[in-house]
Design an enzyme around this catalytic site. Structure first.
Site, PDB file in Angstrom:
ATOM      1  N   ASN A 108     -10.391  -0.653  -2.651  1.00 30.21           N
ATOM      2  CA  ASN A 108      -9.249  -0.432  -3.792  1.00 30.21           C
ATOM      3  C   ASN A 108      -8.545  -1.680  -4.326  1.00 30.21           C
ATOM      4  O   ASN A 108      -8.489  -1.694  -5.560  1.00 30.21           O
ATOM      5  CB  ASN A 108      -7.581  -0.032  -2.899  1.00 30.21           C
ATOM      6  CG  ASN A 108      -7.596   1.075  -1.778  1.00 30.21           C
ATOM      7  OD1 ASN A 108      -8.665   2.176  -2.024  1.00 30.21           O
ATOM      8  ND2 ASN A 108      -6.067   1.908  -1.870  1.00 30.21           N
ATOM      9  N   TYR A 152      -1.809   0.195   2.100  1.00 34.36           N
ATOM     10  CA  TYR A 152      -2.431   0.642   0.108  1.00 34.36           C
ATOM     11  C   TYR A 152      -1.680   0.322  -0.529  1.00 34.36           C
ATOM     12  O   TYR A 152      -2.142   0.191  -1.456  1.00 34.36           O
ATOM     13  CB  TYR A 152      -1.590   2.362   0.099  1.00 34.36           C
ATOM     14  CG  TYR A 152      -2.283   3.370  -0.140  1.00 34.36           C
ATOM     15  CD1 TYR A 152      -1.413   3.317  -1.087  1.00 34.36           C
ATOM     16  CD2 TYR A 152      -3.631   3.322  -1.181  1.00 34.36           C
ATOM     17  CE1 TYR A 152      -1.057   4.593  -2.719  1.00 34.36           C
ATOM     18  CE2 TYR A 152      -3.272   4.287  -1.918  1.00 34.36           C
ATOM     19  CZ  TYR A 152      -2.780   4.776  -3.014  1.00 34.36           C
ATOM     20  OH  TYR A 152      -2.276   5.493  -4.228  1.00 34.36           O
ATOM     21  N   LYS A 156      -2.182  -1.655  -4.138  1.00 30.32           N
ATOM     22  CA  LYS A 156      -1.580  -1.867  -5.083  1.00 30.32           C
ATOM     23  C   LYS A 156      -0.505  -2.235  -5.982  1.00 30.32           C
ATOM     24  O   LYS A 156      -0.823  -2.627  -7.272  1.00 30.32           O
ATOM     25  CB  LYS A 156      -1.140  -0.304  -4.791  1.00 30.32           C
ATOM     26  CG  LYS A 156      -2.170   0.346  -4.853  1.00 30.32           C
ATOM     27  CD  LYS A 156      -3.349   0.766  -5.663  1.00 30.32           C
ATOM     28  CE  LYS A 156      -4.138   1.916  -5.324  1.00 30.32           C
ATOM     29  NZ  LYS A 156      -4.792   2.639  -6.371  1.00 30.32           N
TER      30      LYS A 156
END
Ligand code: NAD
Ligand SMILES: CC/C=C\C[C@H](O)/C=C/C=C\C=C\C=C\[C@@H](O)[C@@H](O)C/C=C\CCC(=O)O
Length: 267
Positions: A108, A152, A156
């Site tokens: 990510n 997560y 982000k």
């Protein structure tokens, strides 16, 4: 506004979900698209589907794990050999896995950095590039914490911070490259079922009801709606360092405070 006819775009995580929607709207607006994904079966099937729908050789699939520096670099060279240039780069691939959290960071955040730097080296004018635009897919969880997924959320927030800092660097150094971020709330793709998966959520499974309450506050968007947001960030050449927040009740460019709001404390 940037015309897309004849432009070449790269989309990671393009085999399904948001990446598939982003690739399709770029094809519909005249671009050629390189599809990158770890899912080879789905990627090849989509390549065939898009070539039939939008014309032979408008799309090509490249099997890539964005957490692999070598695979990413090799694919980028193949894309340049086939298409000759890259004008648009969308770093979209992402996962939710709070148990295998290093993997989540490597895909990510590190994957977004890898893709951004590959694109920037090719695009920036000081290297003889033609300029271009990079869109990094963050999330509303990159603007506010998602309690059930702290890793997560961290990735982000990292994507938002990295994108804004590099956009400022591009402006100051006159790279001729625009770098923007997308921050959608929940979108109806396979990813959002992750919140119910012990294999992906682990120790935070007890917070599933909290996420459900957020899903009521932020009802799911459709891929097609979010794809229009991507098109805006690609086409509007006044946008650099922009973060597009997208929720069912509307979308908006985030206004980040020039000063950090704070409550004074006596030390
Ligand atoms: N669905 C949502 O609610 C939502 C909301 C905001 C942001 N996002 C972000 O949008 C992006 C796409 O999510 P989605 O909802 O389409 O998910 P998805 O799971 O439907 O699709 C993700 C795609 O990425 C690919 N992928 C996964 N790991 C990869 C790797 N290592 N290398 C290359 N490809 C890889 C998968 O094969 C898949 O095709 C992600 O970055 C996600 O964080 C999703
Ligand atoms: C299990 C996770 C599923 C998908 C992840 C995907 O990225 C979707 C995230 C969707 C919503 C995240 C919401 C976060 C909310 C809170 O942080 C809260 O602080 C809201 C943040 C911004 C408020 C926006 C507003 O109300 O105007």
């Amino acid at each position: 506004m940037m015309a897309l006819q004849g432009k070449v775009a790269v989309v990671t995580g393009a085999a399904q979900g948001l990446g598939k929607g982003f690739a399709e709207i770029l094809l519909q607006n005249g671009a050629k698209v390189a599809l990158l994904d770890i899912n080879e079966k789905a990627g090849k099937e989509l390549e065939t589907q898009f070539n039939e729908a939008y014309g032979a050789d408008r799309t090509h699939f490249y099997p890539v794990d964005v957490s692999s520096d070598q695979q990413f670099k090799d694919a980028f060279q193949k894309i340049l050999s086939k298409f000759g240039q890259v004008d648009i780069f969308c770093n979209n691939a992402g996962i939710i896995n709070e148990k295998q959290w290093e993997k989540t960071v490597s895909i990510n955040l590190c994957g977004v950095v890898r893709g951004t730097y590959l694109a920037l080296e090719h695009m920036k004018k000081e290297n003889g590039g033609q300029g271009g635009v990079i869109v990094n897919v963050a999330s509303l969880a990159g603007l506010g914490p998602l309690a059930q997924t702290p890793i997560y959320t961290a990735t982000k927030f990292g994507v938002v911070g990295f994108t804004r800092a590099l956009a400022l660097a591009s402006e100051v150094a006159n790279y001729g490259v625009r770098i923007n971020a997308m921050c959608p709330a929940f979108v109806r793709t396979p990813l959002i079922d992750s919140f119910n998966s012990e294999e992906q959520i682990g120790q935070f499974m007890g917070l599933a009801d909290f996420t459900r309450s957020l899903m009521e506050k932020f009802p799911s968007l459709e891929v097609e709606e979010v794809s229009k947001g991507l098109l805006l960030l690609v086409k509007d050449d006044s946008l650099n360092g922009a973060c597009l927040a997208m929720m069912r009740d509307g979308a908006g460019l985030v206004s980040f405070p020039k000063e950090i709001p704070k409550t004074p404390v006596a030390l």
